[in-house]
Design a protein around this motif. Structure first.
Motif, PDB file in Angstrom:
ATOM      1  N   LYS A 287      67.255  64.974  62.845  1.00 33.78           N
ATOM      2  CA  LYS A 287      67.525  66.367  63.227  1.00 33.78           C
ATOM      3  C   LYS A 287      68.115  67.164  62.070  1.00 33.78           C
ATOM      4  N   GLU A 288      69.069  66.559  61.357  1.00 30.85           N
ATOM      5  CA  GLU A 288      69.665  67.264  60.219  1.00 30.85           C
ATOM      6  C   GLU A 288      68.656  67.425  59.089  1.00 30.85           C
ATOM      7  N   THR A 289      67.810  66.406  58.883  1.00 29.07           N
ATOM      8  CA  THR A 289      66.797  66.479  57.833  1.00 29.07           C
ATOM      9  C   THR A 289      65.828  67.630  58.102  1.00 29.07           C
ATOM     10  N   ILE A 290      65.370  67.745  59.349  1.00 25.22           N
ATOM     11  CA  ILE A 290      64.469  68.847  59.708  1.00 25.22           C
ATOM     12  C   ILE A 290      65.187  70.171  59.555  1.00 25.22           C
ATOM     13  N   ALA A 291      66.437  70.239  59.987  1.00 25.24           N
ATOM     14  CA  ALA A 291      67.202  71.485  59.887  1.00 25.24           C
ATOM     15  C   ALA A 291      67.336  71.932  58.437  1.00 25.24           C
ATOM     16  N   LEU A 292      67.603  71.001  57.538  1.00 23.82           N
ATOM     17  CA  LEU A 292      67.741  71.353  56.119  1.00 23.82           C
ATOM     18  C   LEU A 292      66.415  71.823  55.530  1.00 23.82           C
ATOM     19  N   ASP A 293      65.309  71.241  56.001  1.00 22.23           N
ATOM     20  CA  ASP A 293      63.991  71.744  55.593  1.00 22.23           C
ATOM     21  C   ASP A 293      63.809  73.192  56.037  1.00 22.23           C
ATOM     22  N   LEU A 294      64.185  73.477  57.271  1.00 24.59           N
ATOM     23  CA  LEU A 294      64.041  74.847  57.798  1.00 24.59           C
ATOM     24  C   LEU A 294      64.929  75.817  57.034  1.00 24.59           C
ATOM     25  N   MET A 398      58.210  54.402  56.533  1.00 22.99           N
ATOM     26  CA  MET A 398      58.500  52.968  56.519  1.00 22.99           C
ATOM     27  C   MET A 398      59.552  52.587  55.479  1.00 22.99           C
ATOM     28  N   THR A 399      59.583  53.304  54.354  1.00 21.86           N
ATOM     29  CA  THR A 399      60.402  52.886  53.218  1.00 21.86           C
ATOM     30  C   THR A 399      61.708  53.662  53.104  1.00 21.86           C
ATOM     31  N   VAL A 400      61.667  54.966  53.309  1.00 18.69           N
ATOM     32  CA  VAL A 400      62.869  55.794  53.171  1.00 18.69           C
ATOM     33  C   VAL A 400      63.608  55.905  54.501  1.00 18.69           C
ATOM     34  N   VAL A 401      62.879  56.276  55.558  1.00 19.38           N
ATOM     35  CA  VAL A 401      63.498  56.405  56.880  1.00 19.38           C
ATOM     36  C   VAL A 401      63.668  55.032  57.531  1.00 19.38           C
ATOM     37  N   GLU A 402      62.767  54.122  57.182  1.00 19.74           N
ATOM     38  CA  GLU A 402      62.767  52.748  57.710  1.00 19.74           C
ATOM     39  C   GLU A 402      62.579  52.692  59.223  1.00 19.74           C
ATOM     40  N   ASP A 403      61.833  53.672  59.747  1.00 20.87           N
ATOM     41  CA  ASP A 403      61.527  53.683  61.184  1.00 20.87           C
ATOM     42  C   ASP A 403      60.290  54.542  61.411  1.00 20.87           C
ATOM     43  N   ILE A 404      59.107  53.903  61.438  1.00 19.82           N
ATOM     44  CA  ILE A 404      57.857  54.639  61.577  1.00 19.82           C
ATOM     45  C   ILE A 404      57.757  55.342  62.922  1.00 19.82           C
ATOM     46  N   ALA A 405      58.381  54.788  63.976  1.00 22.26           N
ATOM     47  CA  ALA A 405      58.309  55.393  65.307  1.00 22.26           C
ATOM     48  C   ALA A 405      58.965  56.767  65.334  1.00 22.26           C
ATOM     49  N   MET A 406      59.873  57.010  64.409  1.00 23.73           N
ATOM     50  CA  MET A 406      60.566  58.294  64.375  1.00 23.73           C
ATOM     51  C   MET A 406      59.621  59.452  64.072  1.00 23.73           C
ATOM     52  N   ALA A 407      58.469  59.159  63.463  1.00 18.73           N
ATOM     53  CA  ALA A 407      57.485  60.220  63.197  1.00 18.73           C
ATOM     54  C   ALA A 407      57.032  60.882  64.487  1.00 18.73           C
ATOM     55  N   ASN A 408      57.020  60.120  65.588  1.00 16.34           N
ATOM     56  CA  ASN A 408      56.607  60.679  66.880  1.00 16.34           C
ATOM     57  C   ASN A 408      57.644  61.619  67.475  1.00 16.34           C
ATOM     58  N   GLU A 409      58.864  61.545  66.972  1.00 16.96           N
ATOM     59  CA  GLU A 409      59.930  62.408  67.486  1.00 16.96           C
ATOM     60  C   GLU A 409      59.995  63.733  66.733  1.00 16.96           C
ATOM     61  N   TYR A 410      59.266  63.820  65.625  1.00 17.91           N
ATOM     62  CA  TYR A 410      59.426  64.963  64.723  1.00 17.91           C
ATOM     63  C   TYR A 410      59.237  66.301  65.439  1.00 17.91           C
ATOM     64  N   LEU A 411      58.117  66.481  66.114  1.00 15.65           N
ATOM     65  CA  LEU A 411      57.822  67.782  66.726  1.00 15.65           C
ATOM     66  C   LEU A 411      58.779  68.100  67.866  1.00 15.65           C
ATOM     67  N   THR A 412      59.168  67.084  68.621  1.00 17.17           N
ATOM     68  CA  THR A 412      60.127  67.305  69.713  1.00 17.17           C
ATOM     69  C   THR A 412      61.469  67.766  69.165  1.00 17.17           C
ATOM     70  N   VAL A 413      61.957  67.072  68.150  1.00 16.29           N
ATOM     71  CA  VAL A 413      63.235  67.438  67.540  1.00 16.29           C
ATOM     72  C   VAL A 413      63.151  68.814  66.896  1.00 16.29           C
ATOM     73  N   LEU A 414      62.042  69.081  66.219  1.00 18.72           N
ATOM     74  CA  LEU A 414      61.840  70.397  65.602  1.00 18.72           C
ATOM     75  C   LEU A 414      61.960  71.507  66.636  1.00 18.72           C
ATOM     76  N   ASN A 415      61.306  71.344  67.771  1.00 15.18           N
ATOM     77  CA  ASN A 415      61.321  72.375  68.814  1.00 15.18           C
ATOM     78  C   ASN A 415      62.697  72.566  69.431  1.00 15.18           C
ATOM     79  N   GLU A 416      63.531  71.518  69.400  1.00 14.17           N
ATOM     80  CA  GLU A 416      64.867  71.604  70.000  1.00 14.17           C
ATOM     81  C   GLU A 416      65.842  72.413  69.148  1.00 14.17           C
ATOM     82  N   ILE A 417      65.582  72.545  67.875  1.00 12.09           N
ATOM     83  CA  ILE A 417      66.532  73.184  66.963  1.00 12.09           C
ATOM     84  C   ILE A 417      66.598  74.686  67.215  1.00 12.09           C
TER      85      ILE A 417
END
Length: 446
Positions: A287-294, A398-417
């Motif tokens: 969430k913070e990573t997406i927020a900083l991108d925005l 896989m390498t930096v975030v170390e959780d590939i499943a988190m990619a599926n949360e991206y749009l949901t988290v983005l919309n919540e901000i």
């Protein structure tokens, strides 16, 4: 080392027709298959090592190893891999950064077998021939007669020393960290690269290029069982348990600058250069990573950004030639940077103006937020358009975030901000008094 499959996961991935297949082998090697209808196949291997695993004695070795991995194996002498892939219409390259080193091939689908076989051979059986490394020498004296890869990398370092932005970034990056390995340049120093022995290069390779440290990704149109068998047959890792492992510096994450400072350097330049930087939480904090991108989009990305409109477009006589912001994601804490190229005699005004813009992030409008969100959604969707883009994105998750499943949360988290959350994140990380500054000014400028 045993490479039987011990775990299989099938994970949905944004915009792809089929779930990703992730195989974990008994030796720890991870294999990811992504289906994408395409005439091309991308094969890449991401190694969880970069400058984060270096120390002051071997700084730059990760990047040096990246160069040397192309210099031959027991099966293929130096140059054979490159020429063969070029003959088959393939594109090969590699990159080293703070958290990783990765190697890839983009090749027409009909040639994937030879591409994967040669790629795997390079990853598991690099020889580091002394004649390809080149002799040790004094980088401040005469150049060696044989200009081999050691000399090539040192010339790359020298070119960086002549790059104004690189000088500014180097000083800022070093000043933001207390002790984390991120504080050093990925490319290293001339002195280290000129004198690091072949034995140390081999030891580093055997320490970190291990199956549990590598994720191999294949993206395109192929039959998965046949591809899995091919990967298992070709990635025959050697047992390196008998070697004395390379030591690395303590990598305790640093999420804020403990001693904000201003570093001033002088050079033969005609204008001023500035970087202002903050440390933030890690890329795993989605969430913070997406927020900083925005925030970066709103503040300094493009001609509709605040920095451009307020400080370049509106003034009758602007004193900026370049002004933007960016956000880098890392495993042990992100960087938020603001960059400016300006009339050198206006440096005090420039610092005050940029700090004032950061203060104004206490108010963010719905219009700004929605526009930034639209751009983020477009960028995220574009990461699934080409096989190479998909592979790069998977490697990052896989390498930096170390959780590939988190990619599926991206749009949901983005919309919540919402605007308040962005304002809170700006206040948390972009307080002007908590940022370090690096300046490069013309010689003689007070």
């Amino acid at each position: 080392m045993n490479n039987n499959v011990v775990n299989i996961e099938h994970i949905e991935y944004p915009y792809l027709e089929k779930p990703l297949s992730i195989y974990t082998l008994e030796n720890g090697h991870k294999i990811v298959f992504a289906y994408k209808k395409s005439p091309m196949i991308n094969v890449s291997s991401w190694v969880k090592t970069g400058s984060i695993n270096e120390n002051k004695e071997n700084n730059g070795i990760s990047h040096f190893v990246e160069h040397l991995l192309f210099k031959g194996t027991t099966k293929y002498p130096a140059g054979v891999f490159d020429r063969k892939m070029e003959e088959l219409g393939g594109i090969i390259n590699a990159a080293t950064w703070k958290d990783y080193t990765f190697y890839y091939i983009n090749i027409p689908s009909e040639h994937y077998k030879i591409a994967l076989e040669m790629h795997a051979d390079m990853m598991v059986d690099a020889l580091f021939p002394a004649n390809e490394i080149g002799p040790e020498f004094d980088p401040n004296g005469e150049a060696p007669e044989e200009k081999r890869e050691r000399y090539v990398v040192i010339e790359e370092i020298r070119m960086g020393e002549d790059n104004n932005w690189r000088k500014v970034y180097k000083n800022l990056n070093s000043s933001m960290y207390e002790s984390h390995p991120y504080k050093r340049e990925v490319i290293g120093t001339k002195e280290i690269i000129a004198n690091i022995p072949q034995s140390e290069i081999t030891r580093y390779y055997k320490t970190f290029y291990t199956p549990e440290n590598i994720t191999t990704i294949v993206v395109g149109e192929f039959e998965q069982e046949a591809m899995l068998k091919l990967v298992q047959e070709n990635f025959k890792f050697k047992d390196n348990n008998d070697i004395k492992k390379c030591e690395k510096d303590n990598a305790e994450p640093e999420y804020e600058i403990k001693n904000p400072t201003t570093v001033v350097d002088y050079s033969e330049v005609n204008t001023g250069y500035l970087m202002m930087g903050a440390l933030c939480d890690s890329a795993k904090n989605l969430k913070e990573t997406i927020a900083l991108d925005l925030i970066s989009t709103i503040l300094g990305d493009g001609k509709s950004s605040r920095l451009y409109v307020d400080l370049i477009e509106k003034p009758q006589n602007p004193h900026y030639y370049q002004l933007e912001s960016c956000h880098y994601q890392f495993k042990d804490g992100d960087n938020f940077l603001i960059e400016a190229n300006f009339d050198a005699d206006k440096k005090d005004i420039v610092i005050d103006e940029i700090k004032a813009q950061l203060e104004k992030l206490s108010t963010i409008t719905e219009t700004e937020l929605n526009k930034a969100k639209k751009r983020a959604k477009v960028n995220f969707a574009q990461e699934s358009e080409m096989v190479s883009d998909i592979a790069d994105a998977i490697g990052y998750w896989m390498t930096v975030v170390e959780d590939i499943a988190m990619a599926n949360e991206y749009l949901t988290v983005l919309n919540e901000i919402d605007c308040k959350y962005l304002q809170d994140i700006a206040k948390k990380y972009l307080n002007p008094e908590k940022l370090s500054i690096s300046l490069l000014l013309p010689k003689g400028e007070n």
